[in-house]
Design a protein around this motif. Sequence first.
Motif, PDB file in Angstrom:
ATOM      1  N   PHE A 339       0.684  -1.008  -0.075  1.00  0.00           N
ATOM      2  CA  PHE A 339       0.337  -0.195  -0.104  1.00  0.00           C
ATOM      3  C   PHE A 339       1.146   1.643  -0.301  1.00  0.00           C
ATOM      4  CE2 PHE A 339      -2.326  -3.449   1.974  1.00  0.00           C
ATOM      5  CZ  PHE A 339      -3.862  -2.915   1.535  1.00  0.00           C
ATOM      6  N   LEU A 340       0.822   1.725  -1.299  1.00  0.00           N
ATOM      7  CA  LEU A 340       1.411   3.172  -1.367  1.00  0.00           C
ATOM      8  C   LEU A 340       0.143   4.163  -1.062  1.00  0.00           C
ATOM      9  CD1 LEU A 340       3.701   1.440  -4.065  1.00  0.00           C
ATOM     10  CD2 LEU A 340       4.225   1.342  -1.767  1.00  0.00           C
ATOM     11  N   GLU A 341       1.241   5.356  -0.833  1.00  0.00           N
ATOM     12  CA  GLU A 341       0.780   6.775  -0.966  1.00  0.00           C
ATOM     13  C   GLU A 341       1.525   8.167  -1.090  1.00  0.00           C
ATOM     14  OE1 GLU A 341       0.179   8.065   3.290  1.00  0.00           O
ATOM     15  OE2 GLU A 341       1.826   6.622   3.994  1.00  0.00           O
ATOM     16  N   TYR A 342       0.268   9.348  -2.136  1.00  0.00           N
ATOM     17  CA  TYR A 342       1.484  10.623  -2.523  1.00  0.00           C
ATOM     18  C   TYR A 342       0.315  11.489  -1.482  1.00  0.00           C
ATOM     19  CZ  TYR A 342       3.078  13.689  -5.574  1.00  0.00           C
ATOM     20  OH  TYR A 342       3.363  15.468  -6.032  1.00  0.00           O
ATOM     21  N   GLU A 393     -15.444  -6.617 -10.306  1.00  0.00           N
ATOM     22  CA  GLU A 393     -15.504  -7.254  -9.449  1.00  0.00           C
ATOM     23  C   GLU A 393     -13.504  -6.982  -8.291  1.00  0.00           C
ATOM     24  OE1 GLU A 393     -15.723 -11.946  -7.898  1.00  0.00           O
ATOM     25  OE2 GLU A 393     -16.551 -11.178  -9.816  1.00  0.00           O
ATOM     26  N   THR A 394     -13.002  -6.561  -9.726  1.00  0.00           N
ATOM     27  CA  THR A 394     -11.935  -6.861  -9.624  1.00  0.00           C
ATOM     28  C   THR A 394     -11.019  -5.220  -8.788  1.00  0.00           C
ATOM     29  OG1 THR A 394     -10.522  -8.504 -10.533  1.00  0.00           O
ATOM     30  CG2 THR A 394      -9.265  -6.769  -9.579  1.00  0.00           C
ATOM     31  N   GLN A 395     -11.930  -4.077  -9.410  1.00  0.00           N
ATOM     32  CA  GLN A 395     -12.148  -2.919  -8.580  1.00  0.00           C
ATOM     33  C   GLN A 395     -12.646  -2.749  -7.159  1.00  0.00           C
ATOM     34  OE1 GLN A 395     -12.910  -0.216 -11.343  1.00  0.00           O
ATOM     35  NE2 GLN A 395     -13.252   1.755  -9.943  1.00  0.00           N
ATOM     36  N   SER A 396     -13.729  -3.317  -7.321  1.00  0.00           N
ATOM     37  CA  SER A 396     -14.049  -3.442  -6.244  1.00  0.00           C
ATOM     38  C   SER A 396     -13.324  -3.518  -4.127  1.00  0.00           C
ATOM     39  CB  SER A 396     -15.535  -3.963  -5.606  1.00  0.00           C
ATOM     40  OG  SER A 396     -16.328  -2.854  -6.994  1.00  0.00           O
ATOM     41  N   ALA A 397     -12.805  -4.991  -4.612  1.00  0.00           N
ATOM     42  CA  ALA A 397     -12.123  -5.316  -4.152  1.00  0.00           C
ATOM     43  C   ALA A 397     -11.113  -4.820  -3.785  1.00  0.00           C
ATOM     44  CB  ALA A 397     -11.906  -7.581  -4.167  1.00  0.00           C
ATOM     45  N   LEU A 398     -10.663  -5.039  -5.110  1.00  0.00           N
ATOM     46  CA  LEU A 398      -9.073  -3.337  -3.961  1.00  0.00           C
ATOM     47  C   LEU A 398      -9.537  -2.395  -3.585  1.00  0.00           C
ATOM     48  CD1 LEU A 398      -6.994  -4.537  -7.793  1.00  0.00           C
ATOM     49  CD2 LEU A 398      -6.472  -4.858  -5.196  1.00  0.00           C
ATOM     50  N   GLN A 399     -10.623  -1.474  -4.113  1.00  0.00           N
ATOM     51  CA  GLN A 399     -10.475  -0.358  -3.523  1.00  0.00           C
ATOM     52  C   GLN A 399     -11.626  -0.611  -2.363  1.00  0.00           C
ATOM     53  OE1 GLN A 399     -11.193   2.666  -4.559  1.00  0.00           O
ATOM     54  NE2 GLN A 399     -11.063   3.461  -2.598  1.00  0.00           N
ATOM     55  N   GLN A 400     -11.642  -1.694  -2.013  1.00  0.00           N
ATOM     56  CA  GLN A 400     -12.220  -2.450   0.203  1.00  0.00           C
ATOM     57  C   GLN A 400     -11.127  -2.488   0.599  1.00  0.00           C
ATOM     58  OE1 GLN A 400     -15.665  -2.106   0.853  1.00  0.00           O
ATOM     59  NE2 GLN A 400     -14.295  -2.097   2.727  1.00  0.00           N
ATOM     60  N   ARG A 401      -9.474  -3.026   0.189  1.00  0.00           N
ATOM     61  CA  ARG A 401      -8.910  -2.922   0.237  1.00  0.00           C
ATOM     62  C   ARG A 401      -8.045  -1.760   1.082  1.00  0.00           C
ATOM     63  NH1 ARG A 401      -4.735  -8.008  -0.458  1.00  0.00           N
ATOM     64  NH2 ARG A 401      -3.686  -6.889   0.703  1.00  0.00           N
ATOM     65  N   ASP A 403      -9.472   1.073   0.958  1.00  0.00           N
ATOM     66  CA  ASP A 403     -10.358   1.824   1.839  1.00  0.00           C
ATOM     67  C   ASP A 403     -10.393   0.548   3.544  1.00  0.00           C
ATOM     68  OD1 ASP A 403     -11.381   2.812   0.123  1.00  0.00           O
ATOM     69  OD2 ASP A 403     -12.921   2.004   0.064  1.00  0.00           O
ATOM     70  N   ASP A 404     -10.050   0.040   4.095  1.00  0.00           N
ATOM     71  CA  ASP A 404      -9.670  -0.909   5.069  1.00  0.00           C
ATOM     72  C   ASP A 404      -8.393  -0.069   5.274  1.00  0.00           C
ATOM     73  OD1 ASP A 404     -12.029  -1.921   5.325  1.00  0.00           O
ATOM     74  OD2 ASP A 404     -11.114  -4.268   4.441  1.00  0.00           O
ATOM     75  N   TRP A 405      -6.763  -0.139   4.586  1.00  0.00           N
ATOM     76  CA  TRP A 405      -5.988   0.451   4.494  1.00  0.00           C
ATOM     77  C   TRP A 405      -6.216   1.713   4.619  1.00  0.00           C
ATOM     78  CZ3 TRP A 405      -3.332   3.491   1.568  1.00  0.00           C
ATOM     79  CH2 TRP A 405      -2.000   4.105   2.514  1.00  0.00           C
ATOM     80  N   ARG A 406      -6.662   2.490   3.897  1.00  0.00           N
ATOM     81  CA  ARG A 406      -6.658   4.059   3.978  1.00  0.00           C
ATOM     82  C   ARG A 406      -5.889   4.858   5.072  1.00  0.00           C
ATOM     83  NH1 ARG A 406      -8.329   9.238   4.185  1.00  0.00           N
ATOM     84  NH2 ARG A 406      -7.634  10.026   2.091  1.00  0.00           N
ATOM     85  N   PRO A 407      -4.886   5.183   5.168  1.00  0.00           N
ATOM     86  CA  PRO A 407      -4.729   6.128   7.101  1.00  0.00           C
ATOM     87  C   PRO A 407      -5.223   6.872   7.053  1.00  0.00           C
ATOM     88  CG  PRO A 407      -2.829   6.964   5.258  1.00  0.00           C
ATOM     89  CD  PRO A 407      -3.423   5.873   4.533  1.00  0.00           C
ATOM     90  N   SER A 408      -5.646   7.144   8.333  1.00  0.00           N
ATOM     91  CA  SER A 408      -7.202   8.380   8.980  1.00  0.00           C
ATOM     92  C   SER A 408      -6.029   9.596   8.165  1.00  0.00           C
ATOM     93  CB  SER A 408      -7.168   8.777  10.022  1.00  0.00           C
ATOM     94  OG  SER A 408      -6.281   8.890  10.978  1.00  0.00           O
ATOM     95  N   ILE A 409      -7.066  10.783   8.108  1.00  0.00           N
ATOM     96  CA  ILE A 409      -6.335  12.307   7.237  1.00  0.00           C
ATOM     97  C   ILE A 409      -5.677  12.860   7.849  1.00  0.00           C
ATOM     98  CG2 ILE A 409      -8.628  13.666   8.306  1.00  0.00           C
ATOM     99  CD1 ILE A 409      -8.794  14.803   5.035  1.00  0.00           C
ATOM    100  N   THR A 410      -4.254  12.759   7.648  1.00  0.00           N
ATOM    101  CA  THR A 410      -3.332  13.792   8.097  1.00  0.00           C
ATOM    102  C   THR A 410      -3.798  15.114   8.428  1.00  0.00           C
ATOM    103  OG1 THR A 410      -2.229  14.494   5.654  1.00  0.00           O
ATOM    104  CG2 THR A 410      -1.545  12.151   6.750  1.00  0.00           C
TER     105      THR A 410
END
Length: 434
Positions: A339-342, A393-401, A403-410
Amino acid sequence: MLTRRTFVGTATGALLAAGKRPNVLVVMSDQESARLPGPANLPNRQWLQSTGVTFRSAFCNTPQCSPARSALLTGLKPNRTGVVTNVDNTSLGKPLPPSMPTIGTVFQKAGYSTGYFGKWHLGDRGPEQFGFDTASAGKDDAVAAHAATWIKQQTGPWLAWVSILNPHDIYAPPDGYEAVPLRPGVRPPFSTAENLKSKPPDQATFARQTSSKLRTPDGWLHYRSYYLNLVEKVDVNLGTVLGAVPDLNSTVIAYTTDHGDGLGEHGLGFKGPFMDEELLNIPLVISGPKELVDRGERTDLVYQADLLPTLCAMASVPVPKDLSGVDLMSKRNARDAVFLEYVGQQHKIYPIRTIRTDRWKLNAYDSGPRELYDLKADPQELNNLAGAPRSHETQSALQQRLDDWRPSITELERRSPGRYLLKPTNGQGANQAG
């Protein structure tokens, strides 16, 4: 049963008992993609690869200088170090707090002499306040020479971190890109700015900011030739430092970088608000005593925060608790995704969150757009499948993961909401800092 973890611990213990506590050397470049656009003469890198393990699927936690460096030095993701954008007068980023443990403080407490040489870019507080006994900066040749001199002076165990600026000088060829001779074997980009039609509109805006000469096939060949020239210069500096190490076979050595470069793919050079493989996929080679390192290549998914715990384990130095990274010598294929971020750059915020598996990559922009790529079928990221019925289906599964990982807003995003809008600062784009 002797696991890899217990074997490494036993092997390191045997080295310590024999009075051979391993010295540790880290050499990092700046803005070097693992996806080089042609052949390059890199004899010192090749030697490291022959004596260590090359991680082909290594990624930067954030494709920007200061956040990436914070992950390398602390073993934490940037949203945990607090360094989420560049740290300089033109950016919104907060410097690395000196209270945060770094590889310098960890090895210093373990009795190592510690030295940091070259670019820092983590705030006004220099390396000396982060556990490094010695620090110096300067041009690359001088940095490598100073590090070599320091290494030769050491009598006990030491940790040296050598930060080379190139190939960051890709921004400013002395006589312009068109004056750079074309290298034999240099490849043109696989894609052009036409491919940006399926990508978020701000990427096309960024592409237009680059020099018009770079937005031609011939222009990118000159750009990529110069880039390879600079990578070869880094290898010369690496050789200078390696030449000072008294016993290479008993030294733990890591080579890596902070982030990659667009290289002209999709009409994008330098770095910016995009998450292409050329920018994310970085070199990572770890060499060391044969008792500690399996020779060869690995393709498991790793990222920058893994470096600190790996080096600590190889040197039997206590590892700080609750790190984002893992010991790569005892953890193989432990992840099925990174999981990467910008977050943003300069004075604008433009958050992007990315999940990258062995096959798929989803880039989710807080402003709305999505990019989805099947990297097995489409390694050049030419076909954006986001929104396609067959990939729903693939996009939805990846998006859910994600969203589960996404750090709280900085804190930075909270106080500076809004979409990132690119504005040119010079003839070569708005991304030179860092």
